[in-house]
Design an enzyme around this catalytic site. Sequence first.
Site, PDB file in Angstrom:
ATOM      1  N   GLU A  69     -25.085  -5.695  31.286  1.00 19.04           N
ATOM      2  CA  GLU A  69     -24.477  -5.472  32.667  1.00 19.04           C
ATOM      3  C   GLU A  69     -23.495  -6.537  32.970  1.00 19.04           C
ATOM      4  O   GLU A  69     -23.605  -7.579  32.745  1.00 19.04           O
ATOM      5  CB  GLU A  69     -25.567  -5.446  33.741  1.00 19.04           C
ATOM      6  CG  GLU A  69     -24.984  -5.031  35.199  1.00 19.04           C
ATOM      7  CD  GLU A  69     -26.120  -4.922  36.275  1.00 19.04           C
ATOM      8  OE1 GLU A  69     -26.911  -5.305  36.133  1.00 19.04           O
ATOM      9  OE2 GLU A  69     -25.425  -4.551  37.298  1.00 19.04           O
ATOM     10  N   GLY A 106     -29.346 -14.758  37.078  1.00 21.09           N
ATOM     11  CA  GLY A 106     -30.609 -15.166  37.533  1.00 21.09           C
ATOM     12  C   GLY A 106     -31.569 -14.444  36.387  1.00 21.09           C
ATOM     13  O   GLY A 106     -32.413 -14.963  35.997  1.00 21.09           O
ATOM     14  N   ALA A 107     -31.460 -13.133  36.368  1.00 18.07           N
ATOM     15  CA  ALA A 107     -32.407 -12.283  35.429  1.00 18.07           C
ATOM     16  C   ALA A 107     -31.876 -10.966  35.515  1.00 18.07           C
ATOM     17  O   ALA A 107     -30.779 -10.613  36.295  1.00 18.07           O
ATOM     18  CB  ALA A 107     -33.781 -12.318  36.096  1.00 18.07           C
ATOM     19  N   MET A 108     -32.289 -10.043  34.392  1.00 15.91           N
ATOM     20  CA  MET A 108     -31.635  -8.753  34.256  1.00 15.91           C
ATOM     21  C   MET A 108     -32.644  -7.685  34.092  1.00 15.91           C
ATOM     22  O   MET A 108     -33.769  -7.970  33.307  1.00 15.91           O
ATOM     23  CB  MET A 108     -30.720  -8.762  33.063  1.00 15.91           C
ATOM     24  CG  MET A 108     -30.049  -7.650  32.656  1.00 15.91           C
ATOM     25  SD  MET A 108     -28.952  -6.896  33.701  1.00 15.91           S
ATOM     26  CE  MET A 108     -29.110  -5.198  33.676  1.00 15.91           C
ATOM     27  N   GLU A 109     -32.568  -6.442  34.732  1.00 18.84           N
ATOM     28  CA  GLU A 109     -33.757  -5.599  34.623  1.00 18.84           C
ATOM     29  C   GLU A 109     -33.806  -4.484  33.844  1.00 18.84           C
ATOM     30  O   GLU A 109     -34.317  -3.400  33.868  1.00 18.84           O
ATOM     31  CB  GLU A 109     -33.615  -5.005  36.271  1.00 18.84           C
ATOM     32  CG  GLU A 109     -32.254  -3.835  36.346  1.00 18.84           C
ATOM     33  CD  GLU A 109     -31.142  -4.291  36.965  1.00 18.84           C
ATOM     34  OE1 GLU A 109     -31.004  -5.829  36.808  1.00 18.84           O
ATOM     35  OE2 GLU A 109     -30.323  -3.815  37.226  1.00 18.84           O
ATOM     36  N   ASN A 110     -33.339  -5.058  32.609  1.00 21.50           N
ATOM     37  CA  ASN A 110     -33.286  -3.986  31.270  1.00 21.50           C
ATOM     38  C   ASN A 110     -34.720  -3.202  31.596  1.00 21.50           C
ATOM     39  O   ASN A 110     -35.702  -3.854  31.464  1.00 21.50           O
ATOM     40  CB  ASN A 110     -33.093  -4.536  30.023  1.00 21.50           C
ATOM     41  CG  ASN A 110     -32.197  -5.828  29.960  1.00 21.50           C
ATOM     42  OD1 ASN A 110     -31.124  -5.351  30.337  1.00 21.50           O
ATOM     43  ND2 ASN A 110     -32.408  -6.908  30.183  1.00 21.50           N
ATOM     44  N   HIS A 113     -37.733  -8.632  42.332  1.00 20.31           N
ATOM     45  CA  HIS A 113     -36.701  -8.067  42.254  1.00 20.31           C
ATOM     46  C   HIS A 113     -36.522  -7.241  41.013  1.00 20.31           C
ATOM     47  O   HIS A 113     -36.086  -6.045  40.945  1.00 20.31           O
ATOM     48  CB  HIS A 113     -35.461  -8.978  42.448  1.00 20.31           C
ATOM     49  CG  HIS A 113     -34.045  -8.343  42.576  1.00 20.31           C
ATOM     50  ND1 HIS A 113     -33.422  -8.284  44.024  1.00 20.31           N
ATOM     51  CD2 HIS A 113     -33.459  -8.111  41.626  1.00 20.31           C
ATOM     52  CE1 HIS A 113     -32.181  -7.540  43.441  1.00 20.31           C
ATOM     53  NE2 HIS A 113     -32.092  -7.542  42.132  1.00 20.31           N
ATOM     54  N   GLU A 114     -36.353  -7.913  39.953  1.00 15.25           N
ATOM     55  CA  GLU A 114     -36.156  -7.385  38.785  1.00 15.25           C
ATOM     56  C   GLU A 114     -37.398  -6.105  38.275  1.00 15.25           C
ATOM     57  O   GLU A 114     -36.918  -4.916  38.043  1.00 15.25           O
ATOM     58  CB  GLU A 114     -36.377  -8.043  37.517  1.00 15.25           C
ATOM     59  CG  GLU A 114     -35.104  -9.153  37.726  1.00 15.25           C
ATOM     60  CD  GLU A 114     -33.887  -9.130  38.016  1.00 15.25           C
ATOM     61  OE1 GLU A 114     -33.471  -7.770  37.803  1.00 15.25           O
ATOM     62  OE2 GLU A 114     -33.312  -9.855  38.852  1.00 15.25           O
ATOM     63  N   GLU A 160     -28.375  -2.904  43.973  1.00 13.21           N
ATOM     64  CA  GLU A 160     -28.436  -4.196  44.444  1.00 13.21           C
ATOM     65  C   GLU A 160     -28.925  -4.305  45.896  1.00 13.21           C
ATOM     66  O   GLU A 160     -29.909  -5.117  46.113  1.00 13.21           O
ATOM     67  CB  GLU A 160     -27.225  -5.033  44.131  1.00 13.21           C
ATOM     68  CG  GLU A 160     -27.152  -5.027  42.487  1.00 13.21           C
ATOM     69  CD  GLU A 160     -28.375  -5.742  41.740  1.00 13.21           C
ATOM     70  OE1 GLU A 160     -29.289  -6.200  42.395  1.00 13.21           O
ATOM     71  OE2 GLU A 160     -28.418  -5.295  40.570  1.00 13.21           O
TER      72      GLU A 160
END
Length: 881
Positions: free
Chosen positions: A128, A268-272, A304-305, A327
């Site tokens: 992303e 911060g992080a990624m929701e793959n 969140h993720e 988001e």
Amino acid sequence: MRTDTGQVFRLEDYRPTDYLIPRTDLTFRLSPDATRVTAVLTIERREATATSAPLVLDGDGLTLKRIEIDGKSVEQADLLMTPDQLTILQPPAARVFQLTMETELAPAGNEALMGLYRSSNVYCTQCEAEGFRRITYFLDRPDILSVYTVRIEALRDEAPLLLSNGNPVDKGDLGDGWHYAGWHDPFPKPSYLFALVAGNLGKVADSFVTQSGRNVELGIYVEPGKERLAGYAMDALKRSMKWDEEKFGREYDLDVFNIVAVSDFNMGAMENKGLNVFNDKYVLADRETATDADFANIEAIIAHEYFHNWTGNRITCRDWFQLCLKEGLTVFRDHEFSADQRSRAVKRIAEVRTLRAHQFPEDQGPLAHPVRPRRYREINNFYTATVYEKGSEVVRMIRTILGSDAFRAGMDLYFERHDGEAATIEDFIRVFEDASGRDLSQFSLWYHQAGTPNLTVSSKHNPVAREFTLEIEQSVPPTPSESRKRLMHIPLAFGLIGAGGEPVAYSGVEGASVEDGVIHIRKRRHIVRFSGVSERPALSLNRGFSAPVTLSVEQKADDQFFLARHDSDAFSRWQAFNTLLTDTLIAAVRHTLDSKQHAFARRLTELAGDIAGDETLEPAYRALALGLPGEADIARDMGKNIDPDAIHTAREALALAIGSANQGAFSSLYDSLADKAAFSPDATSAGRRALRNTLLDYLALLPGGAALAAEHFHSATNMTDRAAALAVLAHRHHGSHEATTALAAFETSYGSDALVMDKWFQIQASVPGQQTVETVRALTSHPAFSMSNPNRVRSLIGTFFSANQIGFHRADGEGYRFFSRMVLEVEKRNPQVAARLATALRSWRSLEPGRQAKAREALLAIANTENLSADLRDIVERTLA
Ligand SMILES: [Zn+2]
């Protein structure tokens, strides 16, 4: 590095693609310098597309080794290649065909951390927004949903663990030390959700049974030896899964859910899908290394993720203009989760402080943009507080307007109607209109119009007519490229409070629609008359911060003091005290404190003492209330002609006044809060620590303060207390024996723990003072620092820019010169992180003229550099415009 092409993308230019990619099969043969990626794409021409339409794929810095269509190699003459596109001029006549491409990548040299890269010997991806095109040529946009099957081949010694999205289907040995694993994700997804991780990692395993009884295997993967630090994250994950079932009826959908923590990560992080990749800072924690704030962040970001699985993954965005669709909504969901896990009032105050600190300046400056922007040059620069935090506030307002039940009905309809689709903000608004029968057309301006609305309010009471009148006027200041604004629908929660603190009843109301304690502002000016009100009530406005607006209320100080003691709405009560503090500070900065205001300041210090000792209030709430507005907050509220030195002086003086006036009470409260029980990261225990550390900050200003803080530091049994005391020593007693000893002790204890050393860098970068720029410059050579690791860069350099008002804004401009050098230095490796750093000067026009001129020079020094990345040029040019 992608240099700027000046191309502007516009929402109105959206057009569906000519082709679809229903299936994507990828094979990775991993090697640090020459990874081979074979992509077999099933391409389908849309019914409406002419057979002669070329197929145009996105790419970025790829080396194409082979290309075939339906097994036959494609001639060079049939291809058009530019640095960012591959065009197949004449695709086959058949509607469906297979395109095979082989590309070669060098993950080890990828310091931009987009696409496939290698960090601490782990292969990892970040796609992303537009990283997938750095892996293979593709229709790299979120409305192209494809079913992915992935095979990863690697040397077993180098990468014993091979992960991708979806469910594991296959694994085996390939001889010569190589092995492979196969993954299949049955849910069609956009390319930005693709992920691959391979390396040697330790695993923490657990499981979760969903509401329908399905078993899900959970895994958190960390650097070997750090498994014991992932327990809190795992617990937060299971609580998130359960909460989403209970509050939104959303169940997890794959057989496995994996989280991987990596040390080099831009975000911060990624929701793959099924394989979240995290910045290790948001996974690893124990009492020795993490503060209470770290624990709270881990809980919120894990949630969140995970919540993205439905709001983002199952329903994704049609295009990047709709980023807030996933988001803003998901931030709203994680805020609600944290509020349920912790204290709702405390959480709300913290959210509003964050919004004001990060989003309000964005809205008030040159980088202002609507929650759903209409144009961009570089989408990476739109992962902003406006899209995330204001986007969440807009969803919250929808709930306020509709009420909880209709809001939930709208969300249910959203999931039912758009599951498996790439949706838009219009789709999102429509489900709430359909579920509630309400017209949200004026309200939807919150998505389309930039700027923070201001409400000017005055009130009048007529005891003879028994009428209380509010005059409310709305205005939205102009923002770049939007000089004229339309009128907004603003839900303003309010309360009328009687002399004993009780709510005041009224018999009728006219002039605006008022329901459930909310005035619906829709016109430029409303005169709202409440009848049957015999005594003048105190007015509590924007309760719970029902709308992200600024308020200019004509209100007597007596009313503010009254509300700060008696408002039954916890947020508004906090706000009343905070407003009193801010007003006093601004008067002090402007040297307009007269004798009346000195008396006022005495009342204020007394009130601070009463709040500190009020046992009916949660300790965490008291800690928030006693924390003075930050220097940047005061600057923002002053608006223009900012002199950071004057603000610093005023703030220190008020802190000293509050501390001195309450020394005895603060001191005994401080002692009584000492932790006697075993450490627990729960909200109540954290609140007690927060209050005690806030009191320490006041007490440290008084005689004996350095010794007290040193004692606090050396006797601390957890990182929260240790880091708080270190900050107090370094900031309040800079250069003292106590401060120097504590900094050295901290470095000795944690020198080899990079995440903990980030705190050490942060604390030193935020030491208020002229000399800090030299300290920061020297620390860039510290062995624990690295220019290529985003966490290190943000903790030292980013903190100095954003959290050191007097050091960064040094009157001689040295802070700004350091700014341009550092931003350009970081950009060579990582344009995305550099562009983010550069936003630190977005409010340069609000500075006093001398600093303003020097800040402009620093921005121009960047703008005049040749071959800037698209990311950095976009930010700098908009900031200067
Ligand atoms: Zn997100």
